[in-house]
Scaffold this motif. Structure first.
Motif: not given
Length: 392
Positions: A120-134, A136-147
């Motif tokens: 539907x041509x929408x953007x996925x938005x998160x508020x920040x890095x996943x809880x406890x992350x310092x 961005x690479x760890x957030x990237x890995x989670x996004x990559x898995x979901x994709x």
């Protein structure tokens, strides 16, 4: 399809980084980066005359502005962002809106959100890095898995200001937007229904929750930035930068002259390309041989002295009483331990700006010892005089 090859963190500029490369945007290392920035600023003179730097409202505003550029965390979004990376990036531009999500949602719901966003041509938005992350690479890995699991790659980004703009306090939340009109549907991933209602409603509209809402686990990335910045002792960083500056600054001490001599420097040059003024008028053409001091006469005097030889300082002060035209005072070096204090002292003593002698002056004018005096001449030459100081 190979997903998420790159990320872009957009601050005052944009940088793309391969997913296999080290990512420089480690939230926990902001303080180290700030330390280096302060030191570099001091080296460039940007902190001159700042005695008590503190975090001001304008700094917080800047942090918000930086965050509003957003963190782009999908290569699909990056393709859209790169052509305009010099400008402020709006992750919703060119889309029908956004789906606000959090890692607090069940994995199945996140996968569905990715698929719906792509369809539907929408953007996925998160508020920040996943809880406890310092990092961005760890957030990237989670996004990559979901994709990879969802087999789609929608636009994905981090932008806490959008959460505030639409008062998103629970997820999933769909925002359909067109111009100044928007519709907010909470607790649903039914984008088709949201779009139909958007077309039917007049003006902005917000549904009561249509289904289960989950808390937002990710901390606001702006608040993280502010918290880290608030822990930095800027006054201490400036003090350390001051101490280090002169130890790193390259100076060129010269011997005291034991003979008097003088020589001329010919300023005639061959023009390699046309020189124009601000109005586009040609002042000199390529191939011309010209002497700028003849063409544009000026009276300039440059004194080169050792500031720690009192008699040379007194000599310059006496010379300044009768000087005409423009002048400069170049000091060969500064005490490494008292550089800033001494520089301020000499400025006050001469009552005029002083400079640290650059290597270019030594090389261009063949300066060998102190004191020396360089003066422009009416015939287009520079006269360099070195004075015997052995008896002073």
């Amino acid at each position: 399809m190979q997903f998420f090859k790159s990320i872009v963190f957009l601050c005052a500029f944009s940088v793309s980084v391969s997913a296999n490369q080290k990512n420089e945007y480690d939230v926990s290392s902001f303080q180290d980066a700030a330390n280096k920035a302060v030191e570099k600023a001091k080296e460039n003179g940007w902190l001159k005359d700042i005695d008590k730097p503190t975090i001001q409202e304008k700094d917080i505003a800047l942090a918000k502005s930086i965050a509003d550029q957003a963190v782009v965390i999908s290569s699909e979004t990056m393709k859209r962002a790169l052509p305009q990376q010099q400008n402020k990036i709006d992750l919703l531009e060119g889309t029908d809106g956004a789906i606000f999500v959090s890692f607090s949602m069940p994995r199945r719901a996140l996968i569905d959100a990715f698929q719906v966003a792509k369809e539907h041509n929408l953007t996925i938005l998160f508020r920040g890095l996943e809880k406890g992350a310092t990092h961005i690479s760890s957030t990237m890995k989670l996004i990559q898995k979901l994709s990879a699991i969802s087999k789609v790659e929608p636009n994905v980004g981090i932008n806490p200001l959008r959460f505030k703009e639409f008062n998103v306090t629970g997820v999933p939340t769909i925002v359909i937007r067109n111009g100044n009109k928007h519709l907010i549907a909470q607790g649903t991933l039914n984008a088709q229904y949201a779009k139909e209602q958007f077309d039917q409603k007049q003006g902005d509209f917000k549904f009561e929750p249509l289904g289960q809402l989950f808390n937002i686990d990710e901390p606001d990335i702006i608040e993280q930035m502010k918290a880290v910045a608030g822990k930095i002792d800027w006054a201490e960083k400036q003090r350390l930068a001051k101490e280090r500056f002169w130890k790193k600054y390259k100076t060129y001490p010269l011997p005291t002259s034991d003979e008097s001599k003088q020589w001329l420097i010919d300023t005639t040059v061959r023009v390699t390309q046309d020189i124009k003024n601000g109005r586009g008028e040609i002042l000199a053409r390529a191939g011309d041989i010209t002497n700028p001091l003849k063409q544009y006469p000026m009276h300039l005097t440059i004194f080169v002295i050792d500031p720690y030889v009192k008699s040379q300082v007194d000599w310059v002060k006496e010379e300044l009483k009768s000087i005409s035209g423009q002048f400069q005072i170049h000091l060969t070096h500064m005490d490494k331990d008292k550089g800033w204090d001494d520089l301020s002292k000499f400025r006050n003593e001469f009552g005029a700006p002083v400079f640290i002698l650059p290597k270019q002056v030594i090389e261009k004018f063949k300066v060998e010892a102190t004191p020396s005096k360089i003066e422009t001449q009416s015939n287009g030459y520079l006269l360099v005089r070195q004075f015997d100081w052995s008896e002073k």
